[in-house]
Design a protein around this motif. Sequence first.
Motif, PDB file in Angstrom:
ATOM      1  N   UNK A  91      -4.844   8.696   7.522  1.00  7.23           N
ATOM      2  CA  UNK A  91      -4.530   9.023   8.915  1.00  7.23           C
ATOM      3  C   UNK A  91      -4.936  10.435   9.303  1.00  7.23           C
ATOM      4  N   UNK A  92      -5.238  11.283   8.342  1.00  6.04           N
ATOM      5  CA  UNK A  92      -5.754  12.618   8.681  1.00  6.04           C
ATOM      6  C   UNK A  92      -7.133  12.526   9.323  1.00  6.04           C
ATOM      7  N   UNK A  93      -7.847  11.443   9.005  1.00 10.27           N
ATOM      8  CA  UNK A  93      -9.223  11.296   9.478  1.00 10.27           C
ATOM      9  C   UNK A  93      -9.373  10.189  10.504  1.00 10.27           C
ATOM     10  N   UNK A  94      -8.713   9.065  10.286  1.00  9.59           N
ATOM     11  CA  UNK A  94      -8.824   7.922  11.187  1.00  9.59           C
ATOM     12  C   UNK A  94      -7.433   7.368  11.474  1.00  9.59           C
ATOM     13  N   UNK A  95      -7.186   6.865  12.686  1.00  4.26           N
ATOM     14  CA  UNK A  95      -5.859   6.300  12.965  1.00  4.26           C
ATOM     15  C   UNK A  95      -5.586   5.071  12.108  1.00  4.26           C
ATOM     16  N   UNK A  96      -4.347   4.946  11.650  1.00  4.11           N
ATOM     17  CA  UNK A  96      -3.914   3.766  10.902  1.00  4.11           C
ATOM     18  C   UNK A  96      -2.837   3.078  11.731  1.00  4.11           C
ATOM     19  N   UNK A  97      -3.072   1.817  12.046  1.00  6.13           N
ATOM     20  CA  UNK A  97      -2.161   1.067  12.915  1.00  6.13           C
ATOM     21  C   UNK A  97      -1.831  -0.263  12.261  1.00  6.13           C
ATOM     22  N   UNK A  98      -0.520  -0.534  11.980  1.00  2.72           N
ATOM     23  CA  UNK A  98       0.615   0.360  12.166  1.00  2.72           C
ATOM     24  C   UNK A  98       0.587   1.491  11.153  1.00  2.72           C
ATOM     25  N   UNK A  99       1.409   2.505  11.392  1.00  2.00           N
ATOM     26  CA  UNK A  99       1.357   3.704  10.573  1.00  2.00           C
ATOM     27  C   UNK A  99       2.348   3.710   9.426  1.00  2.00           C
ATOM     28  N   UNK A 100       2.505   4.901   8.865  1.00  2.00           N
ATOM     29  CA  UNK A 100       3.286   5.048   7.637  1.00  2.00           C
ATOM     30  C   UNK A 100       4.770   4.755   7.831  1.00  2.00           C
ATOM     31  N   UNK A 101       5.312   5.016   9.023  1.00  2.00           N
ATOM     32  CA  UNK A 101       6.758   4.837   9.188  1.00  2.00           C
ATOM     33  C   UNK A 101       7.163   3.376   9.029  1.00  2.00           C
ATOM     34  N   UNK A 102       6.475   2.478   9.716  1.00  2.00           N
ATOM     35  CA  UNK A 102       6.792   1.054   9.587  1.00  2.00           C
ATOM     36  C   UNK A 102       6.603   0.593   8.151  1.00  2.00           C
ATOM     37  N   UNK A 103       5.555   1.088   7.512  1.00  2.00           N
ATOM     38  CA  UNK A 103       5.269   0.715   6.126  1.00  2.00           C
ATOM     39  C   UNK A 103       6.383   1.173   5.198  1.00  2.00           C
ATOM     40  N   UNK A 104       6.797   2.422   5.331  1.00  2.00           N
ATOM     41  CA  UNK A 104       7.839   2.969   4.452  1.00  2.00           C
ATOM     42  C   UNK A 104       9.146   2.204   4.603  1.00  2.00           C
ATOM     43  N   UNK A 105       9.506   1.828   5.821  1.00  2.00           N
ATOM     44  CA  UNK A 105      10.742   1.075   6.031  1.00  2.00           C
ATOM     45  C   UNK A 105      10.640  -0.321   5.410  1.00  2.00           C
ATOM     46  N   UNK A 106       9.508  -0.974   5.593  1.00  2.00           N
ATOM     47  CA  UNK A 106       9.341  -2.313   5.051  1.00  2.00           C
ATOM     48  C   UNK A 106       9.320  -2.327   3.531  1.00  2.00           C
ATOM     49  N   UNK A 107       8.975  -1.213   2.918  1.00  2.00           N
ATOM     50  CA  UNK A 107       8.884  -1.141   1.459  1.00  2.00           C
ATOM     51  C   UNK A 107      10.224  -0.909   0.779  1.00  2.00           C
ATOM     52  N   UNK A 108      11.238  -0.534   1.522  1.00  2.00           N
ATOM     53  CA  UNK A 108      12.541  -0.213   0.937  1.00  2.00           C
ATOM     54  C   UNK A 108      13.617  -1.021   1.650  1.00  2.00           C
ATOM     55  N   UNK A 168       0.855  -1.184   0.000  1.00  2.00           N
ATOM     56  CA  UNK A 168       0.000   0.000   0.000  1.00  2.00           C
ATOM     57  C   UNK A 168       0.897   1.243   0.000  1.00  2.00           C
ATOM     58  N   UNK A 169       0.695   2.197  -0.903  1.00  2.00           N
ATOM     59  CA  UNK A 169       1.532   3.392  -0.900  1.00  2.00           C
ATOM     60  C   UNK A 169       1.437   4.149   0.423  1.00  2.00           C
ATOM     61  N   UNK A 170       2.578   4.578   0.940  1.00  2.00           N
ATOM     62  CA  UNK A 170       2.589   5.302   2.202  1.00  2.00           C
ATOM     63  C   UNK A 170       1.760   6.578   2.124  1.00  2.00           C
ATOM     64  N   UNK A 171       1.708   7.196   0.938  1.00  2.00           N
ATOM     65  CA  UNK A 171       0.921   8.422   0.791  1.00  2.00           C
ATOM     66  C   UNK A 171      -0.556   8.173   1.051  1.00  2.00           C
ATOM     67  N   UNK A 172      -1.045   7.002   0.658  1.00  2.00           N
ATOM     68  CA  UNK A 172      -2.448   6.656   0.912  1.00  2.00           C
ATOM     69  C   UNK A 172      -2.689   6.504   2.406  1.00  2.00           C
ATOM     70  N   UNK A 173      -1.746   5.873   3.105  1.00  2.00           N
ATOM     71  CA  UNK A 173      -1.870   5.706   4.553  1.00  2.00           C
ATOM     72  C   UNK A 173      -1.863   7.060   5.245  1.00  2.00           C
ATOM     73  N   UNK A 174      -0.972   7.933   4.820  1.00  2.00           N
ATOM     74  CA  UNK A 174      -0.900   9.260   5.429  1.00  2.00           C
ATOM     75  C   UNK A 174      -2.181  10.052   5.211  1.00  2.00           C
ATOM     76  N   UNK A 175      -2.797   9.913   4.052  1.00  2.00           N
ATOM     77  CA  UNK A 175      -4.039  10.628   3.783  1.00  2.00           C
ATOM     78  C   UNK A 175      -5.168  10.100   4.685  1.00  2.00           C
TER      79      UNK A 175
END
Length: 362
Positions: free
Chosen positions: A92-109, A83-90
């Motif tokens: 998260x502006x409205x509802x919490x996303x767990x786990x969040x974008x940081x863990x996702x971004x690290x796992x993707x690279x 899932x693109x981190x940008x989608x998670x960040x968007x």
Amino acid sequence: MDAARPGLAPGSTIGILGGGQLGRMIALAAAGLGYRCHVYCPERDPPAAEIAARATCAGYDDAHALDAFAASVDVATLEFESVPAAAVERIARTAPVRPGARALELAQDRVREKTFLNAIGVATTRFAAIDAAGDLDRAMAEIGAPAILKTARLGYDGKGQRTVGAASQAEAAWRALGGGPAILEAQVDFEREISVVLARGLDGATALFDTVENRHENGILRTARVPAPVPGEVDAAARDAALGIARALDYVGVLAVEFFVARDGAVLANEFAPRVHNSGHWTLDACAASQFEQAVRAVCGLPLADPARHLDAETTNLLGAEIEDWPRLLAEPDARLHLYGKGEARAGRKMGHVTRLSPRGG
């Protein structure tokens, strides 16, 4: 938050980003605890949508659909890490996303992932980043051969990687992978592969399932066996490393960490997945609460369940046409069959799994 009723109350809606079998099993666990699920994924008729109360079929770049999804859920979680981190960040502006974008971004690279692991004291194989063809000679001189060349991003079930037996093969391997950002990793002489699956709650509480031995075929997980036949010090090192990763990320949800156990006894982290994991499927049948229930509990802010294992287990993935063997598998007295509701049984596609159970220590 009322201490007598912590977390999200039953009847709340959990958003699941991704619609595959992992999302399906999260939705089943959520239903058992009284929650509704809303699945979001680009594919039509995904397995998870058969179980969820609602499904949205839209791209991860569809801002309108993402906003509507976010407004419809009380919390969201990940079913897979593409899932693109940008989608998670968007969202998260409205509802919490767990786990969040940081863990996702690290796992993707893979480069960022291993750099992070080393920075928090978790050992990995030696590696070098490759951004252009000019980096190959330096990387090969630094890492040596044989080595594994992998795309820095994406790649799953053994895709996106090549073995490089000599420096002269590096450029051809890199071009075969598309000529983009990559990572060169020293090949590990390993005795076995293991994984640790754990849950971490909003309050920082953790619950670790027993360590699993994994066996792969053609880059795809074939079997996962618990308990893993490893010495106590190896088990402790893997569990401590997994806990360290979860704490460093301030992680909430289920996390899986895969390790190599080298022949010299070293325990080297290979990668982590910010989600429930194939190597944890045995928990559905051998534990009072599965990894999927733990994921629901964690992201909803509920107390974690006891992860104790009551039986020994070995899970085998059913790939492609192997699904046709379901009548025989159902007839096995100590086997538990789980089918994913997928349509086309393509070669190598995970269509289900079977877990064979036996008494502890039997």
